[in-house]
Scaffold this motif. Structure first.
Motif, mmCIF file in Angstrom:
data_model
loop_
_atom_site.group_PDB
_atom_site.id
_atom_site.type_symbol
_atom_site.label_atom_id
_atom_site.label_comp_id
_atom_site.label_asym_id
_atom_site.label_seq_id
_atom_site.Cartn_x
_atom_site.Cartn_y
_atom_site.Cartn_z
ATOM 1 N N ALA A 18 10.028 -13.554 -18.158
ATOM 2 C CA ALA A 18 9.342 -13.343 -17.126
ATOM 3 C C ALA A 18 9.116 -11.887 -15.943
ATOM 4 C CB ALA A 18 8.437 -14.739 -16.545
ATOM 5 N N ILE A 19 10.372 -11.778 -16.429
ATOM 6 C CA ILE A 19 10.645 -11.026 -14.821
ATOM 7 C C ILE A 19 11.710 -10.109 -15.590
ATOM 8 C CG2 ILE A 19 11.284 -11.115 -12.367
ATOM 9 C CD1 ILE A 19 10.665 -13.496 -11.629
ATOM 10 N N LEU A 20 12.982 -10.433 -15.970
ATOM 11 C CA LEU A 20 14.089 -9.185 -16.151
ATOM 12 C C LEU A 20 13.380 -8.214 -17.468
ATOM 13 C CD1 LEU A 20 17.040 -11.182 -16.061
ATOM 14 C CD2 LEU A 20 16.031 -9.349 -14.825
ATOM 15 N N PRO A 21 12.897 -8.755 -18.329
ATOM 16 C CA PRO A 21 12.566 -7.461 -19.128
ATOM 17 C C PRO A 21 11.730 -6.545 -18.164
ATOM 18 C CG PRO A 21 11.486 -10.156 -19.772
ATOM 19 C CD PRO A 21 12.086 -9.923 -18.335
ATOM 20 N N GLY A 22 11.248 -6.497 -17.495
ATOM 21 C CA GLY A 22 10.201 -5.721 -16.647
ATOM 22 C C GLY A 22 10.650 -4.749 -16.052
ATOM 23 N N ILE A 23 11.753 -5.037 -15.784
ATOM 24 C CA ILE A 23 12.892 -4.088 -14.920
ATOM 25 C C ILE A 23 14.224 -3.681 -14.866
ATOM 26 C CG2 ILE A 23 11.933 -5.850 -12.978
ATOM 27 C CD1 ILE A 23 14.392 -7.012 -12.663
ATOM 28 N N ASN A 45 17.668 -4.195 -5.642
ATOM 29 C CA ASN A 45 16.740 -3.604 -5.224
ATOM 30 C C ASN A 45 15.469 -3.875 -6.035
ATOM 31 O OD1 ASN A 45 17.854 -1.437 -3.758
ATOM 32 N ND2 ASN A 45 19.123 -0.068 -5.341
ATOM 33 N N GLN A 46 15.536 -4.584 -7.481
ATOM 34 C CA GLN A 46 13.830 -4.408 -8.123
ATOM 35 C C GLN A 46 13.629 -6.082 -7.494
ATOM 36 O OE1 GLN A 46 13.126 -2.099 -10.544
ATOM 37 N NE2 GLN A 46 13.758 -1.225 -9.561
ATOM 38 N N LEU A 47 14.333 -6.881 -7.672
ATOM 39 C CA LEU A 47 14.253 -8.169 -7.139
ATOM 40 C C LEU A 47 13.886 -8.430 -5.824
ATOM 41 C CD1 LEU A 47 16.946 -10.287 -9.441
ATOM 42 C CD2 LEU A 47 14.589 -9.854 -10.029
ATOM 43 N N GLY A 48 14.037 -7.373 -4.903
ATOM 44 C CA GLY A 48 13.621 -7.142 -3.603
ATOM 45 C C GLY A 48 12.966 -6.073 -2.761
ATOM 46 N N ILE A 69 30.641 -13.598 -4.210
ATOM 47 C CA ILE A 69 30.099 -12.396 -3.142
ATOM 48 C C ILE A 69 28.926 -12.635 -3.835
ATOM 49 C CG2 ILE A 69 29.912 -10.771 -2.347
ATOM 50 C CD1 ILE A 69 31.526 -11.244 -1.114
ATOM 51 N N ALA A 70 27.597 -13.250 -2.673
ATOM 52 C CA ALA A 70 26.029 -13.669 -2.638
ATOM 53 C C ALA A 70 25.180 -12.745 -2.044
ATOM 54 C CB ALA A 70 26.049 -14.979 -2.315
ATOM 55 N N ARG A 71 24.228 -12.219 -2.010
ATOM 56 C CA ARG A 71 22.803 -11.575 -1.085
ATOM 57 C C ARG A 71 21.929 -12.115 -1.807
ATOM 58 N NH1 ARG A 71 22.631 -5.197 -2.095
ATOM 59 N NH2 ARG A 71 24.421 -5.022 -1.967
ATOM 60 N N HIS A 72 21.300 -12.757 -0.148
ATOM 61 C CA HIS A 72 20.240 -12.617 -0.454
ATOM 62 C C HIS A 72 19.295 -11.554 -0.550
ATOM 63 C CE1 HIS A 72 16.186 -14.774 1.791
ATOM 64 N NE2 HIS A 72 16.361 -15.257 0.256
ATOM 65 N N VAL A 73 18.361 -11.283 -1.840
ATOM 66 C CA VAL A 73 17.303 -10.182 -1.924
ATOM 67 C C VAL A 73 16.555 -10.586 -1.391
ATOM 68 C CG1 VAL A 73 18.811 -9.400 -3.807
ATOM 69 C CG2 VAL A 73 16.961 -10.738 -4.474
ATOM 70 N N GLY A 74 15.509 -11.745 -1.951
ATOM 71 C CA GLY A 74 14.265 -12.223 -0.773
ATOM 72 C C GLY A 74 13.599 -13.690 -1.238
ATOM 73 N N PRO A 87 14.330 -18.072 -2.578
ATOM 74 C CA PRO A 87 15.282 -17.990 -2.728
ATOM 75 C C PRO A 87 15.367 -17.202 -3.849
ATOM 76 C CG PRO A 87 16.351 -19.786 -2.095
ATOM 77 C CD PRO A 87 14.671 -19.907 -1.952
ATOM 78 N N ILE A 88 15.671 -15.776 -4.090
ATOM 79 C CA ILE A 88 17.089 -15.058 -4.458
ATOM 80 C C ILE A 88 17.901 -15.287 -4.258
ATOM 81 C CG2 ILE A 88 16.715 -13.991 -6.148
ATOM 82 C CD1 ILE A 88 14.054 -15.365 -6.861
ATOM 83 N N TRP A 89 19.349 -15.572 -4.745
ATOM 84 C CA TRP A 89 20.332 -15.053 -5.026
ATOM 85 C C TRP A 89 21.119 -14.262 -5.602
ATOM 86 C CZ3 TRP A 89 23.193 -15.523 0.262
ATOM 87 C CH2 TRP A 89 22.034 -16.162 1.169
ATOM 88 N N LEU A 90 21.699 -13.277 -5.340
ATOM 89 C CA LEU A 90 22.494 -12.587 -6.517
ATOM 90 C C LEU A 90 23.474 -12.932 -5.939
ATOM 91 C CD1 LEU A 90 21.511 -8.878 -6.327
ATOM 92 C CD2 LEU A 90 21.260 -11.004 -8.991
ATOM 93 N N VAL A 91 24.561 -13.245 -7.116
ATOM 94 C CA VAL A 91 26.053 -14.152 -6.920
ATOM 95 C C VAL A 91 26.809 -12.729 -8.247
ATOM 96 C CG1 VAL A 91 27.339 -16.265 -6.706
ATOM 97 C CG2 VAL A 91 24.501 -16.506 -6.455
ATOM 98 N N THR A 92 28.631 -12.810 -7.722
ATOM 99 C CA THR A 92 29.134 -12.226 -8.766
ATOM 100 C C THR A 92 30.338 -13.383 -7.686
ATOM 101 O OG1 THR A 92 30.073 -10.835 -9.104
ATOM 102 C CG2 THR A 92 29.861 -10.007 -7.497
ATOM 103 N N HIS A 93 31.456 -12.709 -8.390
ATOM 104 C CA HIS A 93 32.781 -13.088 -7.785
ATOM 105 C C HIS A 93 33.467 -12.170 -7.049
ATOM 106 C CE1 HIS A 93 37.387 -14.463 -8.161
ATOM 107 N NE2 HIS A 93 36.953 -16.067 -8.719
#
Length: 301
Positions: free
Chosen positions: A111-116, A291-294, A160-165, A267-273
């Motif tokens: 629902a969200i990724l195709p649009g961005i 940027n897009q999810l935020g 490593i995690a970032r809270h994007v919104g 919350p939406i978190w982006l996570v990577t090693h």
């Protein structure tokens, strides 16, 4: 280091590890992107080089022998070491091209990724995105994915995690369903309706009770494992469910069940090693998604 003692091929050991983890030759072939006969040949060669039997066949697939069980922990450590080598090499590479594996829920993926993602293809045409749709948290430390979109902050120090919104969710039902069953006039009356299950119904029940909606397990008439199936069930009129505003507010076939009810935020978190954070292609995708999810979160806040 006794080099003469190392008489096996890593690919053979990898085939053994995948078979032990997945339970069958066919399942191992799928995750390793090869064929069942190839897996069988590699395992036979490994057993021959080691001089032991590692697996036994049965009606359910493959089970470990005593020797295989003893070897498994060592094979697992080698697999983790090989993954770390790959991560470190990725970090050193300066190429903004190649594949990035992105893990997200089925609802986010559909629902969200195709649009961005179309704009990512324009800005970084050398990057290929592999979507790993899953409602489970994939293990980033074993390289099951490079980046994960999660709704909870991870606790592992290696990540490593970032809270994007934050996104909002509400109770939605189809207009046709509410025309037929009636629109609730109070929060209490919401519990008189049929609900479509979500992956964590106990959490939803507790949240509803906190609002004054005495929801019960008996309210859930259908329990899909997939959030996208839940969404489709709501649209055709099977009942009520908690769904994100990014879906519910743009679909003319559905409406909020009780307009005065407060929205839920998640919350939406982006996570990577941490070993992948400085890989140019993974960093490019990570920053793009942030940027897009935020931006989506800001629009919906």
């Amino acid at each position: 280091m006794n080099w003469q003692a190392i008489s096996f091929d890593w690919n053979q050991l990898r085939a053994f590890l995948a078979t032990a983890k997945e339970g069958s030759f066919s399942a191992a072939a799928r995750v390793l992107n090869t064929t069942q006969p190839t897996i069988s040949r590699q395992l036979s060669a490994l057993e021959a080089s080691l001089g032991v039997s590692l697996l036994e066949s049965n009606v359910r697939g493959q089970t470990l022998t005593a020797a295989g069980q003893e070897l498994l922990d060592h094979a697992q450590m080698m697999g983790e070491a090989a993954t770390l080598i790959s991560m470190v090499a990725d970090r050193q590479s300066q190429e903004v091209s190649g594949e990035v594996a992105l893990a997200a829920t089925d609802l986010m993926s559909a629902a969200i990724l195709p649009g961005i993602l179309s704009s990512l293809r324009e800005s970084a045409p050398g990057i290929t995105i592999r979507i790993k749709e899953s409602n489970n948290i994939l293990n980033l430390m074993r390289r099951e994915a490079d980046i994960s979109i999660r709704h909870m902050q991870p606790t592992e120090p290696e990540l490593i995690a970032r809270h994007v919104g934050d996104l909002r969710a509400n109770l939605y039902a189809s207009c046709a369903y509410l025309d037929k069953e009636g629109r609730p006039r109070t929060l209490r009356e919401v519990a008189d309706h049929t609900f479509i299950g979500v992956p964590d119904p106990e959490h939803l029940i507790a949240s509803m009770h906190n609002l004054g909606i005495p929801l019960r397990a008996e309210n859930f008439a259908i329990q899909p494992d997939s959030s996208m199936v839940t969404w489709e069930m709501v649209k055709v009129g099977h009942g009520v469910s908690m769904l994100p505003e990014v879906l519910g507010e743009v679909e003319p076939m559905v409406e909020k069940v009780f307009a005065e009810a407060p929205s839920f935020e998640y919350p939406i978190w982006l996570v990577t090693h941490k070993e992948l954070q400085t890989s140019p292609r993974i960093r490019a995708v990570f920053d793009f998604l942030a940027n897009q999810l935020g931006e989506i979160a800001r629009i919906r806040s």
